[in-house]
Design a protein around this motif. Sequence first.
Motif, PDB file in Angstrom:
ATOM      1  N   MET A  21       0.829  -1.215   0.000  1.00 25.72           N
ATOM      2  CA  MET A  21       0.000   0.000   0.000  1.00 25.72           C
ATOM      3  C   MET A  21       0.862   1.263   0.000  1.00 25.72           C
ATOM      4  O   MET A  21       0.507   2.265  -0.630  1.00 25.72           O
ATOM      5  N   VAL A  22       1.991   1.220   0.705  1.00 22.51           N
ATOM      6  CA  VAL A  22       2.889   2.383   0.728  1.00 22.51           C
ATOM      7  C   VAL A  22       3.492   2.616  -0.650  1.00 22.51           C
ATOM      8  O   VAL A  22       3.534   3.754  -1.152  1.00 22.51           O
ATOM      9  N   THR A  33       0.898   6.024  -7.326  1.00 22.45           N
ATOM     10  CA  THR A  33      -0.267   6.812  -7.742  1.00 22.45           C
ATOM     11  C   THR A  33       0.001   8.315  -7.622  1.00 22.45           C
ATOM     12  O   THR A  33      -0.564   9.107  -8.381  1.00 22.45           O
ATOM     13  N   LEU A  34       0.871   8.704  -6.689  1.00 17.15           N
ATOM     14  CA  LEU A  34       1.260  10.117  -6.627  1.00 17.15           C
ATOM     15  C   LEU A  34       2.052  10.514  -7.871  1.00 17.15           C
ATOM     16  O   LEU A  34       1.821  11.571  -8.461  1.00 17.15           O
ATOM     17  N   LEU A  35       2.980   9.660  -8.264  1.00 19.40           N
ATOM     18  CA  LEU A  35       3.810   9.960  -9.433  1.00 19.40           C
ATOM     19  C   LEU A  35       2.990   9.966 -10.725  1.00 19.40           C
ATOM     20  O   LEU A  35       3.366  10.629 -11.693  1.00 19.40           O
ATOM     21  N   THR A  36       1.888   9.223 -10.736  1.00 14.64           N
ATOM     22  CA  THR A  36       1.011   9.198 -11.912  1.00 14.64           C
ATOM     23  C   THR A  36      -0.163  10.173 -11.754  1.00 14.64           C
ATOM     24  O   THR A  36      -1.139  10.105 -12.496  1.00 14.64           O
ATOM     25  N   LEU A  47      -6.843   8.564  -5.292  1.00 11.41           N
ATOM     26  CA  LEU A  47      -6.535   7.156  -5.052  1.00 11.41           C
ATOM     27  C   LEU A  47      -5.326   7.010  -4.125  1.00 11.41           C
ATOM     28  O   LEU A  47      -5.295   6.135  -3.250  1.00 11.41           O
ATOM     29  N   SER A  48      -4.345   7.874  -4.315  1.00 13.34           N
ATOM     30  CA  SER A  48      -3.167   7.848  -3.457  1.00 13.34           C
ATOM     31  C   SER A  48      -3.540   8.110  -2.003  1.00 13.34           C
ATOM     32  O   SER A  48      -3.015   7.464  -1.087  1.00 13.34           O
ATOM     33  N   ALA A  49      -4.456   9.045  -1.781  1.00 15.44           N
ATOM     34  CA  ALA A  49      -4.889   9.361  -0.412  1.00 15.44           C
ATOM     35  C   ALA A  49      -5.578   8.160   0.234  1.00 15.44           C
ATOM     36  O   ALA A  49      -5.367   7.868   1.415  1.00 15.44           O
ATOM     37  N   ILE A  50      -6.406   7.458  -0.540  1.00 15.38           N
ATOM     38  CA  ILE A  50      -7.098   6.277  -0.008  1.00 15.38           C
ATOM     39  C   ILE A  50      -6.088   5.193   0.373  1.00 15.38           C
ATOM     40  O   ILE A  50      -6.165   4.595   1.455  1.00 15.38           O
ATOM     41  N   LEU A  51      -5.135   4.946  -0.510  1.00 20.57           N
ATOM     42  CA  LEU A  51      -4.136   3.904  -0.249  1.00 20.57           C
ATOM     43  C   LEU A  51      -3.287   4.246   0.976  1.00 20.57           C
ATOM     44  O   LEU A  51      -2.993   3.377   1.808  1.00 20.57           O
ATOM     45  N   TYR A  52      -2.907   5.504   1.074  1.00 14.14           N
ATOM     46  CA  TYR A  52      -2.091   5.900   2.222  1.00 14.14           C
ATOM     47  C   TYR A  52      -2.890   5.801   3.522  1.00 14.14           C
ATOM     48  O   TYR A  52      -2.374   5.349   4.551  1.00 14.14           O
ATOM     49  N   GLY A  53      -4.143   6.224   3.471  1.00 13.81           N
ATOM     50  CA  GLY A  53      -4.994   6.104   4.650  1.00 13.81           C
ATOM     51  C   GLY A  53      -5.157   4.657   5.095  1.00 13.81           C
ATOM     52  O   GLY A  53      -5.131   4.350   6.291  1.00 13.81           O
TER      53      GLY A  53
END
Length: 274
Positions: free
Chosen positions: A148-149, A155-158, A163-169
Amino acid sequence: GHPRMVSLSGLFVLSVTIRLLLVAYGHWQDLNLAVKYTDIDYVVVTDGARYVTEGQSPFLRSTYRYTPLLAYVYTGNIYFTMLFGKMVMILSDLLVGFLIVQILSLLRAKGIPLLQRSDAFYASLWLLNPFVINVSTRGNAESLICLMVLATLYTLLTQQLFLSAILYGLSVHFKIYPIIYAPALFFFIGTQYHKRTPKDSPKNGNHVTASPSPLASEQKCKQLEGIVDGNGNSKQRLKQRAKLDNNTKVDGKANNNNNNNSNSKRATSMKKRK
């Protein structure tokens, strides 16, 4: 095939083979030796998953101290086989290796200098790491959190901010320690996203601030260069207008002088007649 693809394919095949062999060995050790290969937490989470399949809370299992989501992931241990959870962790390991390769490609595309090593070398630091292999084949969930990290970074780089916020959360929800990456992610988003124009923004509209229109930007640049004034009027046009106004004034004065001369001549001629 391409040497790079062959080396990567070989690396992933080797990684899967090693992990499956260790899972088989671990199953034998659990059955035959007093010291178990499988992590005790794997057993605890599996018991919590059993409660979930019965419609109850996983926290009914004593010492269950994990997110209930993990119990739902491990329900496959109840429905299919006790090795299901370990297969999930092995798959997470492989996906982390895949994301490492993808992130390296993105960094190279952005012109970020990297060490002169192959993608297979960097991926092997994870995929062939004995500690990583041992943790995942014993059924520990760390590989899922690492996945997930890495997915957050990818997803940040793309430019998939939502989506990146959801994965990080989710990664922080599973275990608290990924919170240490929050400052780096915060500053990365701050420096990368506020400069983007609508053209560069993702299709889902995740840009942070809207940029001015090209026309407004061009007008602002011209104003700074002294080409236009604050109202957007061309200074060259204003100069021409001022010149016309001056010419009109001069012509008006000349006409007045001519009229005055004519009137003076008339008055003189009338006096002579008298």
